[in-house]
Scaffold this motif. Structure first.
Motif, PDB file in Angstrom:
ATOM      1  N   ALA A 187      37.726  32.354  34.192  1.00  0.00           N
ATOM      2  CA  ALA A 187      39.048  32.986  34.159  1.00  0.00           C
ATOM      3  C   ALA A 187      39.109  34.114  33.136  1.00  0.00           C
ATOM      4  CB  ALA A 187      40.114  31.941  33.836  1.00  0.00           C
ATOM      5  N   ASP A 188      40.104  34.992  33.341  1.00  0.00           N
ATOM      6  CA  ASP A 188      40.401  36.044  32.369  1.00  0.00           C
ATOM      7  C   ASP A 188      41.530  35.616  31.445  1.00  0.00           C
ATOM      8  OD1 ASP A 188      38.727  38.330  33.581  1.00  0.00           O
ATOM      9  OD2 ASP A 188      39.865  37.553  35.279  1.00  0.00           O
ATOM     10  N   ILE A 189      42.474  34.817  32.006  1.00  0.00           N
ATOM     11  CA  ILE A 189      43.619  34.331  31.241  1.00  0.00           C
ATOM     12  C   ILE A 189      43.642  32.813  31.353  1.00  0.00           C
ATOM     13  CG2 ILE A 189      46.117  34.480  30.905  1.00  0.00           C
ATOM     14  CD1 ILE A 189      46.138  36.952  32.722  1.00  0.00           C
ATOM     15  N   VAL A 190      43.730  32.121  30.235  1.00  0.00           N
ATOM     16  CA  VAL A 190      43.813  30.661  30.257  1.00  0.00           C
ATOM     17  C   VAL A 190      45.083  30.217  29.531  1.00  0.00           C
ATOM     18  CG1 VAL A 190      42.793  28.488  29.450  1.00  0.00           C
ATOM     19  CG2 VAL A 190      41.327  30.274  30.418  1.00  0.00           C
ATOM     20  N   GLY A 217      34.951  32.139  27.234  1.00  0.00           N
ATOM     21  CA  GLY A 217      34.818  33.353  28.038  1.00  0.00           C
ATOM     22  C   GLY A 217      36.067  34.153  28.344  1.00  0.00           C
ATOM     23  N   PRO A 218      37.259  33.512  28.472  1.00  0.00           N
ATOM     24  CA  PRO A 218      38.431  34.305  28.879  1.00  0.00           C
ATOM     25  C   PRO A 218      38.834  35.311  27.806  1.00  0.00           C
ATOM     26  CG  PRO A 218      39.133  32.117  28.218  1.00  0.00           C
ATOM     27  CD  PRO A 218      37.620  32.089  28.251  1.00  0.00           C
ATOM     28  N   ARG A 219      39.325  36.472  28.278  1.00  0.00           N
ATOM     29  CA  ARG A 219      39.763  37.512  27.361  1.00  0.00           C
ATOM     30  C   ARG A 219      41.081  37.127  26.693  1.00  0.00           C
ATOM     31  NH1 ARG A 219      41.065  43.126  26.441  1.00  0.00           N
ATOM     32  NH2 ARG A 219      43.259  43.127  27.000  1.00  0.00           N
ATOM     33  N   GLU A 220      41.879  36.357  27.451  1.00  0.00           N
ATOM     34  CA  GLU A 220      43.226  36.035  27.024  1.00  0.00           C
ATOM     35  C   GLU A 220      43.428  34.528  27.011  1.00  0.00           C
ATOM     36  OE1 GLU A 220      45.215  39.233  29.364  1.00  0.00           O
ATOM     37  OE2 GLU A 220      47.035  38.237  28.697  1.00  0.00           O
TER      38      GLU A 220
END
Ligand code: ATP
Length: 314
Positions: A187-190, A217-220
């Motif tokens: 994911a990018d957002i969690v 790993g997520p950016r957010e």
């Protein structure tokens, strides 16, 4: 306009009215619920273009779910399963202030979702795909569908949003942990409550939990903290958002209201403080009424709350 796609199960809801519970009482109210549908309705009310993908039974609750989501402006991609019923939640008062919720969910229509139910091209054309841990725990075909949706999103460069949404009635935390970690990594957002974050990364305070989730790993990363607000960490930048002080009547749905608003703001290109501010206001407003999605706010209600007015319309 940028599109938010959600995939998940909506469940019919029967709530007993008054004493006696559903076994002895004679009155009930009906509605429906389900995290992804709640998020879809919230984001749609706040002006986002939203699509929902799911499976319902060929029964009145399936029809209610489809019709209501459509009425809320959500683009509905429902498969009607002639062999399974729409899942149900039964809510009843069991005494002073206590509520019992029973799920009739095993083997229901939503669990029968398969990757073939994902309309081709829908996800690739979206800006954000939102999924939850619930769909990953429902059944193996639902789990496959979640992973297929995430793969389609990633292949097309679509932002993937994942709300852990742990449900202990579906699976034990220790059984779910590896799947949650895998989805967080993809994911990018969690989004995770503090207890949920601990399932993935072990015990700690919110800043520590966010750091460890981001390391997957997520950016957010957004750690939801109920009446203590929420803590976000985005590309190394931290943001601590306090809760809006309200007299909460029913906090069910606050998490979904928070996520729906955060994602709607994301689609509009809002900054991190804007996303967190609107999300916290939305979560607070959702606490002012009963119902999983009925209390999702409109832009006008958000404006009134943030202007310091009385958020309850009388
Ligand atoms: P849910 O019970 O819906 O699964 P959750 O655990 O996912 O909830 P919470 O942290 O309870 O999510 O709530 C999400 C957000 O809603 C909080 O970060 C906060 O901003 C707001 N919120 C929740 N409860 C309250 C409250 N009692 N008063 C004000 N705001 C609240």
């Amino acid at each position: 306009a940028p599109l938010l796609v959600t995939v998940g199960e909506c469940l019919g809801l029967v709530s007993g009215v008054g004493a006696g519970g559903l076994a002895y009482g004679t009155q009930a109210e009906i509605s429906f619920g389900g995290a992804e549908g709640n998020v879809a309705i919230c984001a749609s009310r706040l002006g986002a273009r939203v699509a929902w993908v799911g499976r319902v039974g060929a029964d009145p609750f399936g029809e209610r779910i489809e019709r209501t989501l459509r009425g809320e402006g959500v683009d509905v991609h429902a498969t009607r399963d002639p062999k399974r019923f729409t899942a149900m939640m039964l809510k009843e008062r069991t005494g002073e202030g206590a509520t019992r919720v029973s799920y009739l969910r095993d083997g229901a229509a939503g669990s029968g979702i398969t990757p073939a139910d994902l309309p081709s091209g829908l996800i690739a054309g979206a800006s954000v795909l939102h999924i939850t841990g619930i769909s990953a725990g429902l059944s193996s075909s639902s789990r496959d569908t979640v992973f297929a949706a995430v793969a389609a999103a990633r292949a097309a460069g679509v932002t993937v949003s994942f709300d852990v949404n742990h449900r202990s009635k579906l699976w034990a935390a220790e059984d779910a942990a590896a799947t949650y970690q895998e989805l967080a990594a993809a994911a990018d957002i969690v989004f995770a409550g503090e207890d949920e974050a601990e399932i993935l990364v072990g015990p700690g305070a919110a800043p520590e939990l966010a750091l460890r989730l981001a390391a997957l790993g997520p950016r957010e990363v957004v750690v939801k903290r109920g009446e203590r607000g929420a803590y976000a960490l985005v590309a190394g930048v931290a943001h601590d958002e306090p809760a809006v002080n309200v007299r909460a009547i029913d906090t069910v749905g606050a998490g979904d209201a928070f996520v729906g608003a955060y994602l709607a703001e994301h689609l509009r290109g809002g900054s991190l403080p804007e996303r967190m501010g609107v999300a916290a206001a939305s979560g607070a407003l959702a606490c002012l009424r009963t119902g999983d999605w009925e209390a999702m706010p409109t832009r006008a209600q958000l404006r009134a709350l943030r202007a310091g007015g009385d958020p309850v319309e009388r």
